[in-house]
Design a protein around this motif. Structure first.
Motif, PDB file in Angstrom:
ATOM      1  N   ASP A 241       0.804  -1.230   0.000  1.00  0.00           N
ATOM      2  CA  ASP A 241       0.000   0.000   0.000  1.00  0.00           C
ATOM      3  C   ASP A 241       0.837   1.280   0.000  1.00  0.00           C
ATOM      4  O   ASP A 241       0.288   2.371   0.174  1.00  0.00           O
TER       5      ASP A 241
ATOM      6  N   GLU B 139      -0.268   3.687  -2.848  1.00  0.00           N
ATOM      7  CA  GLU B 139      -1.516   4.390  -2.544  1.00  0.00           C
ATOM      8  C   GLU B 139      -1.293   5.475  -1.491  1.00  0.00           C
ATOM      9  O   GLU B 139      -1.884   6.555  -1.564  1.00  0.00           O
ATOM     10  N   THR B 140      -0.413   5.204  -0.533  1.00  0.00           N
ATOM     11  CA  THR B 140      -0.121   6.198   0.503  1.00  0.00           C
ATOM     12  C   THR B 140       0.522   7.439  -0.101  1.00  0.00           C
ATOM     13  O   THR B 140       0.151   8.573   0.225  1.00  0.00           O
TER      14      THR B 140
ATOM     15  N   ALA C 188       0.355   8.388  -3.277  1.00  0.00           N
ATOM     16  CA  ALA C 188      -0.605   9.048  -4.162  1.00  0.00           C
ATOM     17  C   ALA C 188      -1.610   9.875  -3.367  1.00  0.00           C
ATOM     18  O   ALA C 188      -2.127  10.885  -3.867  1.00  0.00           O
ATOM     19  N   GLY C 189      -1.869   9.479  -2.137  1.00  0.00           N
ATOM     20  CA  GLY C 189      -2.791  10.220  -1.282  1.00  0.00           C
ATOM     21  C   GLY C 189      -2.112  11.256  -0.426  1.00  0.00           C
ATOM     22  O   GLY C 189      -2.666  11.675   0.599  1.00  0.00           O
TER      23      GLY C 189
ATOM     24  N   GLY D  67       0.507  11.054   1.527  1.00  0.00           N
ATOM     25  CA  GLY D  67       0.847  10.589   2.870  1.00  0.00           C
ATOM     26  C   GLY D  67       2.229  11.039   3.301  1.00  0.00           C
ATOM     27  O   GLY D  67       3.068  11.429   2.484  1.00  0.00           O
TER      28      GLY D  67
ATOM     29  N   ARG E 113       1.639  10.343 -12.674  1.00  0.00           N
ATOM     30  CA  ARG E 113       0.350  10.943 -12.325  1.00  0.00           C
ATOM     31  C   ARG E 113       0.286  12.424 -12.702  1.00  0.00           C
ATOM     32  O   ARG E 113      -0.645  13.131 -12.310  1.00  0.00           O
TER      33      ARG E 113
END
Length: 673
Positions: free
Chosen positions: A157, A160-161, A163-164, A166, A197
């Motif tokens: 993960d 995802e961390t 990309a968010g 974090g 991204r």
């Protein structure tokens, strides 16, 4: 407000520019309003360099246009902007906001931060950038993105961390793939996924060795034209061209040293620091902001992911983990080196190497290179009297003597004179002995023990970036270890007891970082011998539990009110100025603890004036109040000093009073009065 007595402002609304003047004077660290002549209205846009008159100095000075607006006060007299130097908008709003916030946190000037962030102007590079047709197009290859995802997959993960947006403290996996360390592959993969991204990534590393390794990792997966270096070793033209490229809308991967954290990329997606505990991240120039603190300020302003990555962990990062600001992604599979602790009483087989470590090196040397880490470069950094063991000092200047080579005449480290006919000042003996071994002396000793084996010395005077897989004995000082293709077959960590004796608050943390980085260069399963060291630092290395050691350091420092449990400011200047600053601070920050101030104590005199120094310990929540109060004191002292200098001496032939010397430094890592 700057005024020009010969210029009377026209009636009615008029266009004005808010200009940040390029001056080191703290009282000028604010925006000044200037009138815009009709012919410059279109050119003087935010971000450009300009020349403006400064009445107080009686000259024209450079600055940046930070904003434009309208002035409706008919009675207000303003000077006009003299010249627009260039059409390049090199100071975007986001960079000025960052410089202002960093300076305010450190009680410094925004100009000082911008000098670190914006390279020296190069006209040819600037003209080429202004003449470009469009920003480059950056597209990440699907195969490269898949490889990057596979690299990050060892931390579930993590993609995802990031990309968010974090904030994470990453414990890098030890190991080397080919000639690229695992940490470089990890950060390169995170950067490539960030630009896939449509966002930019900034990665700061301590020195040129780390930069070369990161650049090599990115060369395999990053799209062409996406990687931009920003470091002092680049030619000035290339560095400025790369800086201008960061201003484009196209995403980029910026890599560099401590000043890279200010790279003004658009849409910041990730800001990462490798090995933040390295002292090279300490900024030696005002306002002395550590790259880690600048990164924290930037992430708060611009968002994006924040990554602190290392083989060991600084107490500062651990504090952020403890308060929940950073998370700790755990790897799917824990990989640790095979660390063997040598008992202090273990009998040396040769020189300073215990028999167990010597046998280990002897067994594997025929299969590949062996790394030996030592504390110091040179042959014998220290000599002592052969009779009384007192430090051997130069009879001319008092400097320490050292042996430049085996059998050579001792030489002074300060004046470089040969110490022929030396005599001890304590016992009058005429012989000296070696008190410590440097990299060259260690290579000399081991060269005799490992006859026929290639010896490589890697230190500041003998830089070596990589070594091949063939048998070799690599003698390296801490931080100068080259990468061995496929990893070292054994690692011997010498001089650990001497390293731990350094008078430094964070010496245990530093030693653990030096040893962890060296151990991480070992091949899988290769033995890592820590010689003659016991205690918490040795146990942390052996169990590869660096975060636990950092946690213990925090626990020990908290009751002593030592950083990073608290912040510390150091104030130094003329004794009356220091007293006034402390009185003002007490009034502005009544919530300071009763024992917050340590001192003042006398400091070395300057021009016959008595000086003083004091420390102030304060909680993080009081940071803005303390920094604002201390900055106001610096400005007041500067204004007062200028007034004294303007009045000049009363007696002919005397020099003017010296300029204000009140200085403030926040976030002192190793406080010392």
């Amino acid at each position: 407000m700057p005024e020009h007595p010969a210029h009377i402002a026209p009636r009615g609304p008029r266009r004005i520019a808010h200009v940040l003047i390029d001056s080191p004077l703290p009282q000028l660290d604010r925006l000044f309003d200037y009138s815009l002549p009709a012919e410059l209205v279109e050119e003087a846009v935010p971000g450009v360099r300009v020349k403006v008159p400064l009445r107080s100095a009686g000259r024209v000075i450079q600055g940046f246009v930070v904003g434009v607006g309208e002035e409706t006060d008919d009675e207000r007299t303003l000077s006009e902007i003299d010249t627009v130097i260039s059409a390049a908008e090199v100071l975007p709003d986001r960079l000025y906001a960052l410089a202002r916030a960093v300076a305010d946190r450190a009680a410094g000037s925004a100009n000082d931060v911008l000098r670190l962030a914006i390279p020296r102007r190069m006209v040819r590079a600037e003209k080429a950038w202004l003449a470009r047709e469009a920003a480059p197009t950056i597209e990440v290859d699907a195969g490269a993105a898949s490889r990057a995802l596979a690299t990050l997959a060892e931390y579930p993960d993590l993609d995802e961390t990031l990309a968010g947006a974090g904030r994470v403290a990453l414990d890098a996996r030890p190991g080397v793939a080919g000639s690229i360390p695992a940490w470089a592959e990890l950060l390169a993969a995170a950067a490539v996924l960030t630009i896939s991204r449509g966002e930019s990534a900034v990665i700061a590393v301590p020195d040129h060795r780390d930069l070369a390794r990161l650049e090599a990792a990115l060369a395999d997966i990053a799209p062409e034209g996406a990687v931009l270096r920003l470091d002092a070793e680049l030619p000035a033209q290339q560095r400025y061209a790369n800086y201008l490229r960061t201003l484009d809308d196209a995403p980029a991967i910026v890599i560099g040293n401590r000043s890279a954290v200010y790279a003004p990329v658009t849409r910041l997606g990730m800001l990462a620091l490798w090995d933040d505990g390295d002292s090279l991240f300490d900024e030696p120039l005002a306002p002395y902001v550590h790259a880690r603190d600048a990164a924290l300020v930037r992430q708060k302003l611009e968002g994006g992911a924040l990554v602190f990555c290392g083989h060991s962990r600084s107490a500062d990062v651990q504090r952020l983990v403890e308060i929940g600001f950073l998370t700790e992604p755990a790897p799917a599979r824990r990989v640790t080196p095979k660390v063997i602790l040598g008992a202090p009483q273990d009998t040396p087989a040769t020189g300073r190497i215990p028999s167990a470590a010597f046998r280990s090196a002897r067994e594997v040397i025929e299969h590949g290179p062996v790394l030996v880490q030592v504390a110091r470069p040179g042959y014998a950094p220290t000599l002592v009297c052969g009779e009384c063991r007192a430090p051997a000092r130069c009879q001319h200047c008092g400097g320490p003597l050292f042996a430049p080579a085996r059998g050579a005449t001792p030489t002074c480290a300060w004046c470089a004179r040969d110490a022929r006919g030396w005599q001890c000042a304590h016992c009058e003996a005429t012989t000296v002995r070696l008190a410590s071994s440097g990299s060259e002396r260690t290579a000399d000793e081991l060269g005799r023990a490992f006859a026929g084996v290639k010896i490589i010395v890697a230190d500041g005077a003998h830089p070596v970036e990589t070594v091949g897989p063939e048998p070799a004995l690599v003698i390296a000082t801490r931080g100068a270890e080259p990468i061995a293709e496929g990893g070292y077959r054994a690692v011997l960590l010498l001089d650990g007891d001497r390293m731990l004796q350094a008078p430094d608050l964070r010496i245990g943390e530093s030693c653990l970082r030096w040893w962890s980085n060296a151990a991480a260069l070992a091949a899988p399963g290769a033995p890592v011998h820590l010689v003659a060291v016991t205690g918490p630092v040795a146990r942390a290395l052996a169990t590869w539990s660096q975060p636990a050691y950092a946690r213990g350091e925090l626990v020990e420092r908290a009751p002593l009110k030592m950083p990073p449990a608290v912040r510390i400011a150091r104030i130094e200047g003329d004794a009356p100025q220091v007293d006034e600053a402390l009185v003002k601070l007490g009034a502005d920050a009544p919530r300071l603890a009763p024992d917050a101030v340590i001192g003042p104590v006398p400091a070395p005199e300057v021009s016959g004036r008595k000086r003083a120094r004091a420390l102030v310990r304060f909680e993080y929540g009081l940071g803005s109040v303390v920094s604002a109060s201390l900055r106001a004191s610096v400005v007041a002292a500067a204004v007062s000093s200028r007034a004294r200098r303007t009045r000049g001496p009363a007696e002919p032939g005397r020099s003017r009073p010296p300029a204000n010397t009140l200085s403030v430094r926040l976030d002192v890592a190793d406080p010392e009065l």
